[in-house]
Design a protein around this motif. Structure first.
Motif, PDB file in Angstrom:
ATOM      1  N   TYR A 182      35.544  24.660 -18.096  1.00  8.61           N
ATOM      2  CA  TYR A 182      34.330  24.425 -18.888  1.00  8.61           C
ATOM      3  C   TYR A 182      33.155  24.021 -18.009  1.00  8.61           C
ATOM      4  O   TYR A 182      32.040  24.487 -18.215  1.00  8.61           O
ATOM      5  CB  TYR A 182      34.606  23.342 -19.933  1.00  8.61           C
ATOM      6  N   TRP A 183      33.388  23.166 -16.994  1.00 12.61           N
ATOM      7  CA  TRP A 183      32.269  22.725 -16.159  1.00 12.61           C
ATOM      8  C   TRP A 183      31.720  23.869 -15.312  1.00 12.61           C
ATOM      9  O   TRP A 183      30.510  23.933 -15.043  1.00 12.61           O
ATOM     10  CB  TRP A 183      32.685  21.532 -15.290  1.00 12.61           C
ATOM     11  N   LEU A 184      32.584  24.812 -14.920  1.00 14.42           N
ATOM     12  CA  LEU A 184      32.100  25.997 -14.209  1.00 14.42           C
ATOM     13  C   LEU A 184      31.292  26.900 -15.137  1.00 14.42           C
ATOM     14  O   LEU A 184      30.268  27.471 -14.752  1.00 14.42           O
ATOM     15  CB  LEU A 184      33.270  26.774 -13.619  1.00 14.42           C
ATOM     16  N   PHE A 185      31.766  27.014 -16.365  1.00 14.42           N
ATOM     17  CA  PHE A 185      31.039  27.794 -17.376  1.00 14.42           C
ATOM     18  C   PHE A 185      29.637  27.214 -17.562  1.00 14.42           C
ATOM     19  O   PHE A 185      28.644  27.954 -17.591  1.00 14.42           O
ATOM     20  CB  PHE A 185      31.824  27.774 -18.686  1.00 14.42           C
ATOM     21  N   LEU A 186      29.536  25.890 -17.701  1.00 12.52           N
ATOM     22  CA  LEU A 186      28.233  25.249 -17.873  1.00 12.52           C
ATOM     23  C   LEU A 186      27.348  25.449 -16.649  1.00 12.52           C
ATOM     24  O   LEU A 186      26.129  25.657 -16.778  1.00 12.52           O
ATOM     25  CB  LEU A 186      28.408  23.761 -18.154  1.00 12.52           C
ATOM     26  N   LEU A 187      27.944  25.404 -15.461  1.00  5.76           N
ATOM     27  CA  LEU A 187      27.176  25.582 -14.231  1.00  5.76           C
ATOM     28  C   LEU A 187      26.569  26.979 -14.157  1.00  5.76           C
ATOM     29  O   LEU A 187      25.384  27.144 -13.820  1.00  5.76           O
ATOM     30  CB  LEU A 187      28.080  25.337 -13.022  1.00  5.76           C
ATOM     31  N   VAL A 188      27.358  28.007 -14.487  1.00  8.96           N
ATOM     32  CA  VAL A 188      26.823  29.380 -14.484  1.00  8.96           C
ATOM     33  C   VAL A 188      25.785  29.547 -15.588  1.00  8.96           C
ATOM     34  O   VAL A 188      24.798  30.271 -15.427  1.00  8.96           O
ATOM     35  CB  VAL A 188      27.969  30.402 -14.650  1.00  8.96           C
ATOM     36  N   LEU A 189      25.986  28.834 -16.707  1.00  7.08           N
ATOM     37  CA  LEU A 189      25.008  28.878 -17.792  1.00  7.08           C
ATOM     38  C   LEU A 189      23.659  28.333 -17.327  1.00  7.08           C
ATOM     39  O   LEU A 189      22.596  28.838 -17.716  1.00  7.08           O
ATOM     40  CB  LEU A 189      25.525  28.076 -18.984  1.00  7.08           C
ATOM     41  N   VAL A 190      23.687  27.300 -16.473  1.00  4.37           N
ATOM     42  CA  VAL A 190      22.452  26.785 -15.880  1.00  4.37           C
ATOM     43  C   VAL A 190      21.781  27.881 -15.052  1.00  4.37           C
ATOM     44  O   VAL A 190      20.555  28.084 -15.121  1.00  4.37           O
ATOM     45  CB  VAL A 190      22.736  25.546 -15.002  1.00  4.37           C
TER      46      VAL A 190
END
Length: 379
Positions: A94-102
């Motif tokens: 999830y934290w990688l998903f959020l990072l790419v979303l940024v």
């Protein structure tokens, strides 16, 4: 292809894609929760993650717009958007998903900082009309978002859906390689510190900026949480359709407000809409069910559809030589609200339930009404 027409295809095509991508997030929240095993409070971080990089990119790019090569900058922004969307579907944590979303939000912000700036200079005598048409095309993409999610989830899954979204932007990249901007469409002035100070002192700009934050509160709350809220009353497929119903109201609304604004002015029309939006949202999120829920949500969408194009055109018209910075202020204000509003509702939902959380939306509409009343008095 005529160069102006080619630029319209690129700008409107990206607007359609941006609306489509943004409106997949809310309908996919339940999928993210299942895939990553996170709470409602953590789900509320999807909107801020997609917005924090966006807002920063819009501000920086918009404020230096007078120094940029519009074509090359847009090419980089659209290409990076496609790449980030392709990566989103492959994130295992999830934290990688959020990072790419940024990252995806940052790339999109570069484009959104310049697209309406280009329109402003391409069509200086039809600025309001072109801004509203731009928003109308964005609305058509947004209406398609929840429907796209429903079809994608039934056929494949959310990860494949993001790969398909990435492919959507590739033709725009190919077209940009062949386009040159007309020489008379880059009349943007460089923004000095003194000019920025003068710009921010104008009541039109200050009022527009604050109003846009409240518009972002409203749109962020609805775009992110309406499918989740509606699942309390209807099945998941119909819950996603409810967001499309809300966005469908943008189409006739924006067509009507284009006509009205050319006759009675941007700010007056926006003020009338804000008066109607407060009771409309209060009714929509009062706990009504069935067809009454769909009807009240459509009415709320009809009233709220005009805020962004009307207020952004109002701001740019007050300082057309600084279209980039004014566009940056308008867009950044809206998306700052989109980032903060859903996160706040996520916290309320975790502790008091989603029905209580959505009761904040008519309060946001009341704040917008107060801001527009003050702005009209000031100008």
């Amino acid at each position: 292809m005529n160069r102006r027409r080619g630029w319209l295809v690129v700008i409107f095509g990206f607007a359609f894609g941006d609306g489509l991508v943004l409106q997949t997030r809310g309908p996919l929240l339940a999928s993210f929760r299942s895939a990553f095993g996170v709470s409602e409070g953590l789900l509320g971080l999807v909107a801020p993650a997609g917005t924090v990089g966006f807002v920063g990119a819009v501000i920086v790019t918009g404020f230096v717009a007078g120094r940029l090569d519009f074509g090359r900058t847009l090419l980089v922004g659209i290409g990076a958007t496609a790449l980030a969307l392709a990566l989103l579907g492959g994130m295992p944590l999830y934290w990688l998903f959020l990072l790419v979303l940024v990252g995806q939000g940052t790339a999109t912000g570069v484009v959104r900082a310049l697209d309406r700036t280009v329109l402003s200079h391409l069509y200086p005598t039809q600025r309001g009309r072109m801004f509203t048409l731009y928003s109308l095309v964005w609305s058509l993409g947004a209406v398609s978002g929840p429907l796209f999610v429903t079809a994608a989830l039934s056929a494949t899954g959310w990860r494949v859906a993001y790969a398909l979204l990435a492919v959507l932007f590739l033709p725009l990249v190919a077209l940009l390689f062949r386009l040159e901007l007309p020489t008379d469409a880059n009349d943007e002035r460089e923004l000095s510190r003194a000019a920025l100070t003068r710009l921010l002192r104008r009541p039109e700009i200050r009022g527009m900026a604050v109003a846009m934050v409240f518009v972002g509160f409203i749109e962020g709350a609805v775009f992110t949480w309406v499918p989740y809220y509606a699942a309390e009353f209807v099945g998941r497929e119909l819950a996603n359709v409810l967001l499309s119903v809300y966005l469908l109201a943008y189409v006739p609304g924006r067509l009507l407000y284009t006509w009205l604004s050319e006759r009675i002015g941007y700010l007056r029309v926006a003020l009338v809409l804000s008066v109607g939006a407060v009771p409309a949202f209060a009714a929509a999120f009062s706990g009504v069910e069935g067809w009454l829920l769909f009807g009240t949500v459509f009415v709320a969408g009809f009233f709220s559809s005009g805020f962004f194009p009307l207020l952004s055109a109002f701001g740019v018209d007050s300082a057309p030589e600084y279209s980039g910075p004014v566009n940056a202020i308008a867009t950044a204000g809206t998306y700052a609200g989109i980032a903060v509003g859903p996160a706040g509702i996520g916290v309320l939902a975790e502790y008091a339930g989603i029905r209580t959380g959505m009761a904040a939306v008519p309060v946001f509409a009341g704040g917008l009404l107060a801001t527009l009343l003050y702005t009209r008095r000031a100008v």
